[in-house]
Design an enzyme around this catalytic site. Structure first.
Site, PDB file in Angstrom:
ATOM      1  N   GLY A  77       8.128   0.996 -12.446  1.00  0.00           N
ATOM      2  CA  GLY A  77       7.184   2.098 -12.317  1.00  0.00           C
ATOM      3  C   GLY A  77       7.880   3.306 -11.732  1.00  0.00           C
ATOM      4  O   GLY A  77       9.107   3.406 -11.754  1.00  0.00           O
ATOM      5  N   ILE A 110       8.403   4.281  -8.652  1.00  0.00           N
ATOM      6  CA  ILE A 110       9.347   4.004  -7.574  1.00  0.00           C
ATOM      7  C   ILE A 110      10.546   3.238  -8.117  1.00  0.00           C
ATOM      8  O   ILE A 110      11.692   3.527  -7.776  1.00  0.00           O
ATOM      9  CB  ILE A 110       8.682   3.225  -6.422  1.00  0.00           C
ATOM     10  N   THR A 113       9.140  -3.597  -0.105  1.00  0.00           N
ATOM     11  CA  THR A 113       8.403  -2.415   0.346  1.00  0.00           C
ATOM     12  C   THR A 113       7.186  -2.197  -0.551  1.00  0.00           C
ATOM     13  O   THR A 113       6.569  -1.127  -0.498  1.00  0.00           O
ATOM     14  CB  THR A 113       9.284  -1.152   0.309  1.00  0.00           C
ATOM     15  N   ARG A 131       4.118  -4.768  -1.787  1.00  0.00           N
ATOM     16  CA  ARG A 131       2.917  -5.321  -1.170  1.00  0.00           C
ATOM     17  C   ARG A 131       3.207  -6.743  -0.709  1.00  0.00           C
ATOM     18  O   ARG A 131       3.953  -7.484  -1.374  1.00  0.00           O
ATOM     19  CB  ARG A 131       1.739  -5.329  -2.153  1.00  0.00           C
ATOM     20  N   GLU A 179      -1.984  -7.490   7.347  1.00  0.00           N
ATOM     21  CA  GLU A 179      -1.490  -6.394   8.179  1.00  0.00           C
ATOM     22  C   GLU A 179      -2.587  -5.917   9.131  1.00  0.00           C
ATOM     23  O   GLU A 179      -3.757  -5.887   8.748  1.00  0.00           O
ATOM     24  CB  GLU A 179      -1.013  -5.245   7.294  1.00  0.00           C
ATOM     25  N   HIS A 194       4.951  -1.276   7.745  1.00  0.00           N
ATOM     26  CA  HIS A 194       4.448  -0.573   6.549  1.00  0.00           C
ATOM     27  C   HIS A 194       4.729   0.929   6.691  1.00  0.00           C
ATOM     28  O   HIS A 194       3.848   1.775   6.493  1.00  0.00           O
ATOM     29  CB  HIS A 194       2.953  -0.834   6.338  1.00  0.00           C
ATOM     30  N   ALA A 195       5.976   1.233   7.012  1.00  0.00           N
ATOM     31  CA  ALA A 195       6.372   2.605   7.336  1.00  0.00           C
ATOM     32  C   ALA A 195       7.207   3.275   6.256  1.00  0.00           C
ATOM     33  O   ALA A 195       7.486   4.475   6.352  1.00  0.00           O
ATOM     34  CB  ALA A 195       7.166   2.606   8.643  1.00  0.00           C
ATOM     35  N   ALA A 196       7.612   2.541   5.224  1.00  0.00           N
ATOM     36  CA  ALA A 196       8.573   3.081   4.256  1.00  0.00           C
ATOM     37  C   ALA A 196       8.086   4.351   3.584  1.00  0.00           C
ATOM     38  O   ALA A 196       8.866   5.272   3.329  1.00  0.00           O
ATOM     39  CB  ALA A 196       8.899   2.019   3.196  1.00  0.00           C
TER      40      ALA A 196
END
Length: 343
Positions: free
Chosen positions: A172, A174, A252, A254, A282, A301-303
């Site tokens: 996709g 990314i 990164t 899910r 989370e 979950h900071a990427a």
């Protein structure tokens, strides 16, 4: 209602459906000023943005800007908001924001800012990969601790990214960013994606292959697939066992894509390192075994989050609204053709 309040005007109404705090984080002042030039802008005050208050907030609006914390715009609301034409989402996934039927039937246009989250994710992945290969933090610690010069350099001798085989799951937006970045280092890139064709892979200078083949051959494995029923636990015990000794495994995407218990069991063997930014539940529990494993590099979950990323997300949402009002085509529309594979 806000610093940019609605005033008597013939301009179309646009509502910023964000809390004041989130609005300040996502919408650059310059973008909000530009929006106010072409629309009558209103936004909720603290405590106003509730599901019960949504009908009042969107009444008469032709477009709304949404983001994290915006309540779902369900069919009941859409039936009330007869004038609403565009939802410009200043974030990524719209799966739980709007009914997909409204998009499929052409009743509503929806845009999103996932491209900017992807930019941040891509940088995060590359930072983790280069850190894994070249050990900058460990070298700095060794110098701080006065480890003998040549011993330190020998102990932490790095590897070149250009000599690694990288396996990407998902092609996709990314995944394609990652292809370009890894190819810029001349790394060999393998890709698993049922929707990618051989000619497309050839054009991007990557090799299309099966999942098992990718896992067995890759020195670095990075996940970029959406969380869908068919992708849940697509990486389980059997797949994790195929990963090379000494490899780097990055998620990164899910948490549901990976069987977390199987991953914990495999990491306890110490065969490879995992960089994890997402988890099945989370926030990650304080007693998760992942927190104790030395070969698990964790992030909250900071990427996809950075200061500039937030502002780009908001600016893009504003731009899409301005394009609608000017009768111009959208740049980041969520079309019915992509709904089935969207996160």
């Amino acid at each position: 209602m806000s610093s940019v309040s609605e005033s008597p005007t013939n301009k179309p109404t646009v509502v910023i459906l964000l809390t004041p705090d989130m609005r300040a984080k996502l919408i650059p002042a310059s973008a909000e000023k530009r929006l106010a030039e072409v629309a009558s802008v209103r936004a909720p005050q603290d405590g106003d943005m509730t599901a019960e208050n949504l009908p009042n907030l969107v009444d008469g609006a032709v477009a709304v800007i949404t983001g994290w914390g915006t309540p779902p715009l369900d069919e009941t609301l859409l039936a009330h908001a007869k004038s609403l034409k565009l939802v410009a989402h200043a974030a990524g996934s719209v799966r739980h924001l709007v009914p997909f039927a409204a998009i499929e039937e052409g009743r509503l246009h929806v845009t999103h800012a996932a491209i900017h989250i992807g930019e941040a994710v891509s940088e995060f992945v590359m930072a983790q990969v280069l850190s894994f290969l070249r050990h900058p933090a460990e070298l700095a610690d060794g110098m701080r601790n006065n480890e003998p010069w040549f011993d330190l350099r020998t102990r932490l001798l790095g590897r070149l990214l250009g000599e690694q085989t990288v396996g990407l799951l998902g092609a996709g937006y990314i995944g394609r960013m990652m292809m370009r970045l890894f190819r810029a280092f001349n790394a060999r890139v393998l890709v698993y994606d049922p929707y990618l064709t051989e000619p497309q892979a050839y054009e991007m200078s990557v090799e299309l292959c099966g999942l098992d083949d990718l896992l067995r051959r890759s020195d670095i494995v990075s996940l970029h697939v959406p969380s869908l029923p068919e992708t849940r636990h697509m990486i389980g015990a059997d797949q994790l066992a195929m990963i090379k000794d000494g490899a780097l495994f990055i998620n990164t995407a899910r948490g549901a894509i990976v069987d977390e218990q199987a991953l914990i069991a495999e990491l306890r063997k110490g065969r490879f390192t995992a960089v994890l930014d997402v988890y099945e539940k989370e926030p990650l529990s304080h007693d998760s075994p992942l927190r104790t494993l030395p070969n698990a590099i964790l992030a909250p979950h900071a990427a996809g989050h950075s200061h500039e990323t937030y502002l780009r997300q908001g600016a893009t949402a504003v731009d899409e609204v301005c394009r609608m009002l000017a009768g111009e085509p959208y740049r980041h529309e969520v079309t019915k053709a992509v709904l089935s594979t969207m996160a």
